[in-house]
Design an enzyme around this catalytic site. Structure first.
Site, short mmCIF file in Angstrom:
data_model
loop_
_atom_site.label_atom_id
_atom_site.label_comp_id
_atom_site.label_asym_id
_atom_site.label_seq_id
_atom_site.Cartn_x
_atom_site.Cartn_y
_atom_site.Cartn_z
N ASP A 1 0.81 -1.23 0.00
CA ASP A 1 0.00 0.00 0.00
C ASP A 1 0.83 1.27 0.00
O ASP A 1 0.44 2.29 0.56
CB ASP A 1 -0.97 -0.01 1.20
CG ASP A 1 -1.78 -1.28 1.25
OD1 ASP A 1 -2.18 -1.75 0.17
OD2 ASP A 1 -2.00 -1.82 2.35
N LYS B 1 1.77 1.91 -5.25
CA LYS B 1 2.26 1.29 -6.49
C LYS B 1 1.29 1.58 -7.65
O LYS B 1 1.71 1.81 -8.78
CB LYS B 1 2.42 -0.22 -6.31
CG LYS B 1 3.44 -0.58 -5.23
CD LYS B 1 3.53 -2.08 -5.00
CE LYS B 1 2.31 -2.65 -4.33
NZ LYS B 1 2.10 -2.26 -2.93
N GLY C 1 -4.60 -4.44 -3.61
CA GLY C 1 -5.57 -3.36 -3.75
C GLY C 1 -4.81 -2.12 -4.15
O GLY C 1 -4.11 -1.54 -3.34
N HIS C 2 -4.88 -1.77 -5.43
CA HIS C 2 -4.11 -0.63 -5.94
C HIS C 2 -5.08 0.49 -6.33
O HIS C 2 -5.98 0.28 -7.14
CB HIS C 2 -3.27 -1.03 -7.14
CG HIS C 2 -2.22 -2.05 -6.81
ND1 HIS C 2 -1.27 -2.45 -7.71
CD2 HIS C 2 -1.96 -2.74 -5.68
CE1 HIS C 2 -0.47 -3.36 -7.13
NE2 HIS C 2 -0.89 -3.54 -5.90
N GLN D 1 1.80 -6.49 -3.55
CA GLN D 1 2.38 -6.65 -2.21
C GLN D 1 3.71 -5.88 -2.09
O GLN D 1 3.84 -4.84 -2.68
CB GLN D 1 2.54 -8.14 -1.86
CG GLN D 1 1.22 -8.84 -1.62
CD GLN D 1 0.47 -9.15 -2.89
OE1 GLN D 1 1.00 -9.70 -3.84
NE2 GLN D 1 -0.79 -8.78 -2.95
P1 GDP Z 1 -0.74 0.18 -3.55
O1 GDP Z 1 -1.35 -1.08 -3.05
O2 GDP Z 1 0.72 0.23 -3.35
O3 GDP Z 1 -1.12 0.50 -4.98
O4 GDP Z 1 -1.34 1.35 -2.66
P2 GDP Z 1 -2.88 1.55 -2.19
O5 GDP Z 1 -3.66 2.06 -3.35
O6 GDP Z 1 -3.38 0.34 -1.49
O7 GDP Z 1 -2.71 2.66 -1.07
C1 GDP Z 1 -2.10 3.88 -1.34
C2 GDP Z 1 -3.10 5.02 -1.05
O8 GDP Z 1 -2.41 6.24 -1.03
C3 GDP Z 1 -4.17 5.18 -2.11
O9 GDP Z 1 -5.36 5.62 -1.47
C4 GDP Z 1 -3.62 6.26 -3.03
O10 GDP Z 1 -4.64 6.99 -3.70
C5 GDP Z 1 -2.93 7.13 -2.03
N1 GDP Z 1 -1.75 7.86 -2.52
C6 GDP Z 1 -0.76 7.45 -3.35
N2 GDP Z 1 0.21 8.39 -3.45
C7 GDP Z 1 -0.18 9.42 -2.66
C8 GDP Z 1 0.40 10.67 -2.28
O11 GDP Z 1 1.50 11.03 -2.70
N3 GDP Z 1 -0.31 11.45 -1.39
C9 GDP Z 1 -1.51 11.07 -0.87
N4 GDP Z 1 -2.13 11.87 -0.01
N5 GDP Z 1 -2.08 9.89 -1.20
C10 GDP Z 1 -1.42 9.08 -2.07
P1 IMO Z 2 -0.92 -4.38 -2.16
O1 IMO Z 2 -0.54 -4.92 -3.52
C1 IMO Z 2 -0.94 -4.88 2.17
C2 IMO Z 2 -0.88 -9.02 3.64
C3 IMO Z 2 -2.10 -9.48 4.41
C4 IMO Z 2 -1.45 -10.46 5.36
C5 IMO Z 2 -0.37 -11.11 4.50
C6 IMO Z 2 -0.75 -12.44 3.89
O2 IMO Z 2 -2.19 -3.59 -2.17
O3 IMO Z 2 0.22 -3.64 -1.53
P2 IMO Z 2 -2.36 -13.13 1.89
O4 IMO Z 2 -3.84 -12.95 1.71
O5 IMO Z 2 -1.55 -12.50 0.80
O6 IMO Z 2 -1.97 -14.55 2.13
O7 IMO Z 2 -2.01 -12.35 3.26
O8 IMO Z 2 -0.08 -10.17 3.48
N1 IMO Z 2 -1.15 -8.46 2.31
C7 IMO Z 2 -1.12 -7.15 2.00
N2 IMO Z 2 -0.95 -6.07 2.79
N3 IMO Z 2 -1.10 -4.72 0.83
C8 IMO Z 2 -1.25 -5.79 0.02
O9 IMO Z 2 -1.25 -5.70 -1.32
C9 IMO Z 2 -1.30 -7.08 0.61
N4 IMO Z 2 -1.45 -8.33 0.12
C10 IMO Z 2 -1.33 -9.16 1.16
O10 IMO Z 2 -2.72 -8.43 5.09
O11 IMO Z 2 -0.82 -9.78 6.41
MG MG Z 3 -2.81 -1.72 -1.70
#
Ligand code: GDP
Ligand code: IMO
Ligand code: MG
Length: 428
Positions: A13, A16, A40-41, A223
């Site tokens: 998170d 990416k 979850g991106h 991840q």
């Molecule tokens: P990912 O799994 O690595 O793609 O990241 P997620 O989407 O799960 O979580 C990142 C969160 O941060 C999302 O809600 C993005 O919209 C938000 N985000 C990404 N870059 C920035 C930033 O530079 N500033 C802020 N405030 N939010 C950001």
């Molecule tokens: P993105 O791509 C954050 C964590 C789960 C758990 C562990 C194992 O959005 O960064 P799993 O279901 O993969 O066997 O769970 O990994 N986990 C993540 N945490 N972001 C993710 O994906 C994750 N994918 C798995 O919370 O601790």
């Molecule tokens: Mg994510």
């Protein structure tokens, strides 16, 4: 021409999805090399928010071909649900290609995920419950079912039978669940055949030919480094290799073709699920980061645990992934904090560590050693160059860069596609 990999540098998170989206208009292919619908991106385009789980975020880039690589585990029900959801919002998903060698998540994998977590009790991993671990277990155990298998009904039934012989013993005798029939699983998979067929390709040939032709291929890792089954905080990890080396395996693009390895790192740290987390904050600052950063899981809605930036973790991630660049995200979330602590080392039972300790025991005992930096009050969401940043914000970024093991080539100052400071080009 380059193959570029995007890797999470912490526990996921980091942003990416946003980084992929930023580069999306300049790349020809976006490949997801690992993971499944546990990811979850988030991508925010023109104020509209999209949340991708199984699909690479590159699906929102109109000129890129999105590819689900061989290293991914595919839940077909989730795949088509996601495609339908995006199509309903006007996105074009027709370019999507899926590797014939990707493994499939079966309903029994989701059941196994849930029952094994329950069985672990206090030692549970806190998985997403999507069946990811059990599907990778079957892949490594040579009991898996691949995308290509559902197009040969006889092979499909044989493989399901082999997998169920063991699964049913476990489900019935150990976990007190009902037995599953070959027929119901075969029917489940066969129901997707027609819709899936046109998407299925030899993805390694497709991608390597594209590179031969001078096209740009971006690998969007799911991840993160600390969730990597080899390099992460085992056993509190996912079951794939989300690191740069894993992207090579999961896409069939040889390591010599990867020219750029970009680590995505948040200006603080978060984690979903169980496991050690040295800089975790269980005070008002943890709550502050969670609220200000909107730190709630995209996939499961769980609140993310929050803590300060950990430079020891960043250095290790830079080493494991051979990062050529870092993309620092969410700097704007720190605006308004008077003094910002950064972890520069660990005190492990009286010994100072500047590098990641070797053993799980040491990491569990690690007490962060902090250096504190003065904060800033100004709104930075409109900044587009390092010079635009308030002096303290710039000093914070430069200090982090110095501590983290790779140059900071981009800095996120908001969730929007354009809310970024580009220090140097990430593609050429
Ligand atoms: P990912 O799994 O690595 O793609 O990241 P997620 O989407 O799960 O979580 C990142 C969160 O941060 C999302 O809600 C993005 O919209 C938000 N985000 C990404 N870059 C920035 C930033 O530079 N500033 C802020 N405030 N939010 C950001
Ligand atoms: P993105 O791509 C954050 C964590 C789960 C758990 C562990 C194992 O959005 O960064 P799993 O279901 O993969 O066997 O769970 O990994 N986990 C993540 N945490 N972001 C993710 O994906 C994750 N994918 C798995 O919370 O601790
Ligand atoms: Mg994510």
């Amino acid at each position: 021409m380059p193959a570029i990999v995007i890797v999470g540098a912490q526990w996921g998170d980091e942003g990416k999805g946003k980084a992929t989206d930023l580069l999306g208009s300049r790349v020809d292919y976006v490949v997801k090399p690992n993971g499944g619908n546990n990811a979850g991106h988030t991508v925010v385009v023109g104020g509209e928010k999209f949340e991708l789980k199984l699909l690479p975020a590159g699906i929102l880039s109109p000129n890129a071909t999105p590819v689900i690589g061989n290293g991914v585990v595919v839940n077909l029900e989730a795949l088509f649900e996601e495609i339908d959801g995006l199509e309903a919002r006007g996105a074009d998903t027709s370019r999507l290609r899926v590797s014939a060698n990707a493994h499939l998540v079966a309903p029994y994998h989701q059941t196994m995920d849930k029952v094994t977590e329950r069985f672990l009790g206090k030692r549970a991993i806190g998985t997403t419950g999507r069946g990811i671990g059990p599907t990778y277990m079957d892949k490594v155990g040579r009991l898996g079912i691949r995308v290509q298998d559902i197009f040969d009904e006889s092979i499909l039934r044989q493989k399901i039978e082999g997998a169920l012989r063991q699964k049913n013993e476990l489900l019935v005798k150990l976990y007190n669940r009902r037995a599953i029939t070959v027929e119901e699983i075969a029917e489940y998979f066969l129901s997707f055949c027609e819709r899936l067929r046109p998407m299925v390709v030899d993805s390694t040939l497709l991608l390597n030919e594209a590179l031969d032709e001078g096209k740009v291929v971006l690998m969007e890792g799911g991840q993160a480094t600390y969730l990597d089954v080899d390099h992460g905080t085992y056993p509190f990890v996912t079951s794939s290799n989300p690191t740069a080396g894993g992207a090579s395996v999961g896409s069939g693009i040889g390591p010599t073709r990867i020219t750029r390895s970009i680590g995505i790192v948040k200006a603080y740290t978060t984690r979903v699920g169980a496991g050690p987390f040295p800089t975790e904050l269980e005070d008002k600052w943890g709550e502050y980061l969670q609220k200000t950063g909107g730190e709630f899981g995209v996939n499961t809605g769980r609140p993310r645990r929050c803590g300060w930036y950990d430079a020891v973790m960043a250095r290790y991630a830079a080493r494991i992934n051979g990062f050529t660049d870092y993309f620092l995200t969410k700097l704007d979330v720190l605006t308004g904090i008077e003094e910002i602590p950064v972890c520069v080392g660990y005190d492990v039972d009286g010994t100072l560590h500047h590098q990641m300790p070797v053993t799980q025991t040491e990491f569990h005992h690690a007490v962060p050693v902090y250096e504190t930096f003065p904060g800033w009050e100004e709104d930075i969401t409109g900044c587009r160059s390092l010079e635009d940043l308030p002096e303290n914000a710039r000093a914070y970024v430069l200090a982090l860069e110095e501590l983290s093991g790779a140059p900071f080539s981009a800095i996120g100052v908001g969730p929007g596609r354009d809310q970024v400071i580009q220090v140097r080009d990430l593609i050429s």
